[in-house]
Design an enzyme around this catalytic site. Structure first.
Site, mmCIF file in Angstrom:
data_model
loop_
_atom_site.group_PDB
_atom_site.id
_atom_site.type_symbol
_atom_site.label_atom_id
_atom_site.label_comp_id
_atom_site.label_asym_id
_atom_site.label_seq_id
_atom_site.Cartn_x
_atom_site.Cartn_y
_atom_site.Cartn_z
ATOM 1 C CB SER A 202 -0.572 -4.226 7.124
ATOM 2 O OG SER A 202 -0.545 -2.825 7.148
ATOM 3 C CG ASP B 151 1.001 -2.699 3.827
ATOM 4 O OD1 ASP B 151 0.555 -3.841 3.694
ATOM 5 O OD2 ASP B 151 0.567 -1.893 4.679
#
Length: 254
Positions: free
Chosen positions: A38, A150
């Site tokens: 991320s 994610d």
């Protein structure tokens, strides 16, 4: 000796990684491999491309880099990451892992198959987008025939994927859980809950790191505090300089 650096996800808190890296640079620690999730995938890729920590901070501050992750709504009711793609292309124009000066591995979650996937070759920017795609906020990213969200969902501190490629592994974890928590609003409860849930998948990863850098000061900030870039950078830098010296990054044997 081969040094690896692992950068966690954490939204705006990931800006603290930039300060950590600057401190490591000043101590003479030369990073040979990077893994990130991320926000860590963005910082890690920019550093691996050749930008200095100060240049990365300047990119974040002057271009509202992380704010590009707040684009227009789509017909599904979720956001897309097209604006982030455009910003990444500006600073990583080759769009290739091969263009990086330091090898990088990025973690993402394949949501259909329910597994973590790791990217280290081929197109760079789609891999970063996969790693940054916060579920229930952004539309999942379709890439190479798979569907991604994610990487923090399953591997928010991706140490395992480069552990055996390094003699010494440094973890930068920006999700310190501050025991002082105020129930400000519904969003704060959701974010706190997600932070606690994700922290569970970092327990084993932290143990794989020879040194773990986890600045408590960063825990005072929300993952949405994009206007606190300089403070977050400073928190990462100050903590690393105050608590570590070059000797802490010498190999003592695993």
């Amino acid at each position: 000796m081969t040094y690896g650096l692992v950068l966690s996800g954490g939204g705006a808190r990931g800006i603290s990684h930039i300060g950590v890296i600057k401190a490591l640079d000043e101590m003479g620690v030369q990073i040979d491999r990077i893994a990130g999730t991320s926000a860590g995938s963005i910082v890690g890729s920019l550093y691996a491309y050749g930008y200095t920590p100060d240049e990365i901070l300047n990119i974040v501050v002057t271009t509202s880099f992380f704010k590009s992750m707040r684009p227009a709504w789509t017909w599904t009711g979720l956001l897309n990451l097209e604006r982030l793609r455009d910003v990444l292309l500006k600073f990583l124009p080759e769009n290739s892992f091969a263009s990086l000066k330091i090898p990088v591995t990025l973690a993402a979650t394949e949501i259909v198959k329910g597994r973590p996937d790791y990217f280290s070759t081929g197109e760079l920017i789609p891999a970063i987008l996969c790693s940054c795609c916060v579920p229930a906020v952004f539309n999942p990213v379709q890439f190479n025939g798979n569907v991604y969200v994610d990487g923090g969902l399953m591997d928010n501190l991706p140490a395992r994927c480069i552990h055996d490629q390094c003699d010494f592994l440094i973890g930068s974890h920006c999700n310190y859980i501050n025991p002082e928590f105020n129930l400000v609003n519904f969003r704060s409860v959701i974010e706190r809950s997600a932070l606690i849930a994700i922290s569970g998948n970092t327990t084993a990863s932290k143990k794989l790191c020879d040194v773990l850098i986890e600045p408590p000061e960063v825990g005072k900030y929300s993952g949405m505090d994009l206007n606190k870039a300089k403070e977050l950078f400073q928190a990462g830098y100050d903590f690393t300089k105050a608590n570590f010296t070059a000797k802490d990054f010498q190999l003592h044997g695993r």
